[in-house]
Design an enzyme around this catalytic site. Sequence first.
Site, PDB file in Angstrom:
ATOM      1  N   GLY A  55       0.852  -1.192   0.000  1.00 53.04           N
ATOM      2  CA  GLY A  55       0.000   0.000   0.000  1.00 53.04           C
ATOM      3  C   GLY A  55       0.878   1.228   0.000  1.00 53.04           C
ATOM      4  O   GLY A  55       2.060   1.154   0.363  1.00 53.04           O
ATOM      5  N   CYS A  82       5.466  -5.858   1.379  1.00 51.30           N
ATOM      6  CA  CYS A  82       5.769  -4.431   1.264  1.00 51.30           C
ATOM      7  C   CYS A  82       5.202  -3.652   2.470  1.00 51.30           C
ATOM      8  O   CYS A  82       5.649  -3.846   3.579  1.00 51.30           O
ATOM      9  CB  CYS A  82       5.267  -3.894  -0.069  1.00 51.30           C
ATOM     10  N   TYR A  83       4.186  -2.826   2.278  1.00 54.82           N
ATOM     11  CA  TYR A  83       3.613  -2.122   3.435  1.00 54.82           C
ATOM     12  C   TYR A  83       3.166  -3.138   4.491  1.00 54.82           C
ATOM     13  O   TYR A  83       3.281  -2.894   5.696  1.00 54.82           O
ATOM     14  CB  TYR A  83       2.414  -1.265   3.003  1.00 54.82           C
ATOM     15  N   HIS A 169       7.754  -7.486  -4.099  1.00 50.90           N
ATOM     16  CA  HIS A 169       6.417  -7.920  -4.509  1.00 50.90           C
ATOM     17  C   HIS A 169       6.478  -9.282  -5.196  1.00 50.90           C
ATOM     18  O   HIS A 169       6.760  -9.358  -6.390  1.00 50.90           O
ATOM     19  CB  HIS A 169       5.792  -6.890  -5.461  1.00 50.90           C
ATOM     20  N   GLU A 171       4.093 -11.065  -6.130  1.00 52.60           N
ATOM     21  CA  GLU A 171       2.931 -11.315  -6.995  1.00 52.60           C
ATOM     22  C   GLU A 171       3.139 -10.877  -8.445  1.00 52.60           C
ATOM     23  O   GLU A 171       2.382 -11.270  -9.320  1.00 52.60           O
ATOM     24  CB  GLU A 171       1.687 -10.625  -6.409  1.00 52.60           C
ATOM     25  N   GLY A 224     -21.734 -11.060 -26.613  1.00 47.20           N
ATOM     26  CA  GLY A 224     -21.400 -12.322 -27.266  1.00 47.20           C
ATOM     27  C   GLY A 224     -19.944 -12.693 -27.066  1.00 47.20           C
ATOM     28  O   GLY A 224     -19.518 -13.781 -27.416  1.00 47.20           O
ATOM     29  N   ASP A 227     -16.511 -12.466 -21.870  1.00 45.87           N
ATOM     30  CA  ASP A 227     -16.825 -11.834 -20.585  1.00 45.87           C
ATOM     31  C   ASP A 227     -18.327 -11.631 -20.390  1.00 45.87           C
ATOM     32  O   ASP A 227     -18.893 -12.033 -19.378  1.00 45.87           O
ATOM     33  CB  ASP A 227     -16.110 -10.485 -20.450  1.00 45.87           C
ATOM     34  N   LYS A 367      -8.688 -12.818 -17.548  1.00 40.60           N
ATOM     35  CA  LYS A 367      -9.334 -13.476 -18.683  1.00 40.60           C
ATOM     36  C   LYS A 367      -9.325 -15.011 -18.601  1.00 40.60           C
ATOM     37  O   LYS A 367     -10.348 -15.656 -18.802  1.00 40.60           O
ATOM     38  CB  LYS A 367      -8.612 -13.055 -19.964  1.00 40.60           C
TER      39      LYS A 367
END
Length: 511
Positions: A55, A82-83, A169, A171, A224, A227, A367
Amino acid sequence: MENEEILIIDFGGQYNQLIARRVREQNVYCEVVPNSISIQKIKEINPKGIIFTGGPASVYEQDAPKVDEEIFNLQIPILGICYGMQFMAYSLGGKVKRANKREYGQMNVKLDNKSQLFENIKENNICLMSHTDYVEEVPEDFEKIAQSDTCKIAGMQNTKKNFYAVQFHPEVNHTVDGDKVIANFVLNICKCSGSWRMDLFTKTTIANLKEKIGDKKALCALSGGVDSSVAAVLLSKAIGKNLTCIFVDHGLLRKNEAEEVEEVFTKKFNVNFVKVDAKERFLAKLKGITSPEQKRKIIGEEFIRVFEEEAKKIGKVDYLVQGTIYPDVIESGLGKSSVIKSHHNVGGLPDYVDFKEIVEPLRNLFKDEVRKVGKELEIPDYIVNRQPFPGPGLAIRIIGDITEDKLEILKEADYIFREEIRINDMEKELSQYFAVLTDTRSVGVMGDERTYDYLIALRAVVTDDFMTAKFAKIPYEILEKISQRIVNEVEHVNRVVYDITSKPPATIEWE
Ligand code: XMP
């Protein structure tokens, strides 16, 4: 089944949904919750592990985000990022220091791979750092497990309590082996079994939608594409016929697309399906418009107008359902990053929208995860594996103003491209591929005649998350065939080029 959940406590970092995705990749269910969550609620959830996100704040700021410190007494493993690491250190009696300068970028970090957190990870690794404050002294009973030249304590652990923390990080892809750090925490330290599948997301989402919407009415903007189709089917499973799917044929769809969508949603799924033929209306609004952002805004607004009109016909509508996914949210600047493109399904809504609320059940998914949900819902492969198609459609693939003639040219060229990709069995290798009608004309020769006609650009990319992408290395022979077919079969095209730019610096779409 035992409840296996990782709880992600949100301290405002921009990569939070990415953390969630990395956890889900280990087949472990997780939830991102605000840091105001009560201890009572955490106990109810009874997670196998907790992750504190990064953050932008400093622990010394007056209203720095905090979580009830009782969390450290729950005997649940915690990973601070991190934070999150600074918060852990500060709360448990360590020292956090404010630096004058921010450290940002990929850094060489030395990891102590005797730590369970770094098991089977190379000792000298490259990690993404993005911080100003740093931990200067670890709290009692903690030991240092990582360091870089500039950051003396880049990781720490208290193995008795199962508290771990990293300044970098894990991630993001820029941290090599970051996924292994998350896997080590989730599977080895928290002892999750990794048996969760997308069906739990599907079931929970359907149940939540049922509860939220009840017997009110919802309207779904069905394009269509993957998503909106997945969002529509989720909603139809939750509220049945109280869902009306409106499919707007804005005339900017690919060749045969409108017919295909109608076929699937009228024959395979039991929804109220309304098809609106609004081509004339959209083309009139778009006449003479050349700015990409203006095109998006106009199409977005016109969409809403069409929905409002249809909504009136079916009585009171409380919810508008949209298939927004996480990358749309980031790229539209709703998070911390700057606006790159205002996707019509996120940013471009006019102020006076006449719906109670917008429902976006896929807002936190990437996705490939949406496709997994689609498979769970038994939506035909044909739709689930369909390449993404932008809401504003071919309007943002015709550079410059849009006319019916140009639309016809682009539709035909794009159809040939897609057909050849299918014939050559390359659909699965490519994440997205399409033709763009540039506003360039060039000189050519056909037979004995000089031509002065349009330039078609072919774009094909390979990507996992559409946030970065590499141009696809389609074999020359296939490109040659596509080029020959387009120039021979599509009138007013005399030249075809292939886009060899990756994202960044280019975006996937040309506008
Ligand atoms: P870019 O061009 O931003 O595209 O690299 C990333 C992904 O988003 C799609 N895209 C859109 N989708 N409305 C949408 O629904 C839009 O305005 C829009 N613009 C881009 C694009 O096709 C790619 O998959």
